[in-house]
Design an enzyme around this catalytic site. Sequence first.
Site, PDB file in Angstrom:
ATOM      1  CB  CYS A 177      -1.013  -0.011   1.135  1.00  0.00           C
ATOM      2  SG  CYS A 177      -0.327   0.267   2.742  1.00  0.00           S
TER       3      CYS A 177
HETATM    4  O1  KQY Z   1      -3.834   0.773   2.248  1.00  0.00           O
HETATM    5  C1  KQY Z   1      -3.520   0.817   3.403  1.00  0.00           C
HETATM    6  N1  KQY Z   1      -3.244  -0.277   4.066  1.00  0.00           N
HETATM    7  C2  KQY Z   1      -3.458   2.152   4.054  1.00  0.00           C
HETATM    8  C3  KQY Z   1      -3.759   2.170   5.488  1.00  0.00           C
HETATM    9  C4  KQY Z   1      -3.894   3.556   6.007  1.00  0.00           C
HETATM   10  C5  KQY Z   1      -3.794   3.628   7.456  1.00  0.00           C
HETATM   11  C6  KQY Z   1      -3.879   5.030   7.975  1.00  0.00           C
HETATM   12  N2  KQY Z   1      -3.520   5.064   9.357  1.00  0.00           N
END
Ligand code: KQY
Length: 364
Positions: A355
């Site tokens: 991510c």
């Molecule tokens: O795609 C993702 N795993 C992003 C997570 C965002 C977390 C924000 N605290």
Amino acid sequence: MRVLTSNPRDDGFYMPAEFSKHSGCILIFPERSDSWAYGGYKARKAFVEVCKAIAKSEKVTVCASEKQYENARYLLPDNIRVVEMSSNDSWARDYAPTFVTNGREIRGINWSFNAWGGLFNGLYFPWDKDDKMARKLCDLYDVDMYDMSGFVLEGGSIHTDGEGTLITTEACLLSGGRNPDMTKEQIEQKLAECLGISKVIWLKNGIFGDETDEHVDNICAFVKPAEVVLAWTDDESDPQYALSKSCLDILENSTDAKGRKIKVHKLYLPKPVYVSEDECGGLDTMDFEPTRTVGERLAASYVNFYIANNAVVMPFFGDEADERARETLAELFPEREIIPIYARDILTGGGNIHCITQQIPAID
Ligand code: KQY
């Protein structure tokens, strides 16, 4: 750069699989102190390791804020491009453009981003700078951009095989914080028009406690057409077991866009990872509320690896399952070097390797 109002499928464009050739990768330097413990100090070190591993086989671009620009430039080697660009946080997969290609040209898709659920159940407010990044990056890369800003989608919530199949989770795409006025069929239609796919495999859930409403990229990923890895545990008392078992049942009873059965490789999870007192103590509050609690379970998984041109960049956590995961990935990707990166300091920000990275396809 042109802003296009047509759709990628009708223009002959599609989203390639992550395992096909890339021309580069985008990351965003972490710094916000309610996401990343101790102002992001350890997270930045982990991001730098991810960048260096990917840069061994493709061009890496890092977006850094004005405040972090000098630090990023200092910490990253010269072969990595650093550009100053403002954002609310560091999730390139989710709000950098989704790149599509027709084999000769690359274009970007600008979805609407609302921090994983907006005012319904989003993770922070505001998210306006994140939402502007796709447009800025299409400018930077000088690619035409499809304006899909009426549709909420994060890149981490979809995986494609590049041959017409997309996998996603109902927990995320049907969440009340995404596109509550659209039916499942309308969402499928939108994905088909934008990504050139003709078959959606709907998993119900992702990783237990994944605060993105269970993005697919942390539980299931294509390793080649008609073959996926699935995050797995044999521990039936773990709440993850039922979620992974449901995915397995769906995948084993699905065919892809070309009518092939899906082969599922289990990728065993690490033991549950919990937020420590020290990690919690290093976080600032958000709107006067703590963002983590001591003992909270994090969404640790090995499935969120990044497939670079010559390498697979995978997370490790100091768990006894790390080596087994590395071996599984080495068997599945015999042509690529497996590069494990210590990822706990990314995980505590709610993130993972997939991510924080957005791939850009290569063209002939
Ligand atoms: O795609 C993702 N795993 C992003 C997570 C965002 C977390 C924000 N605290």
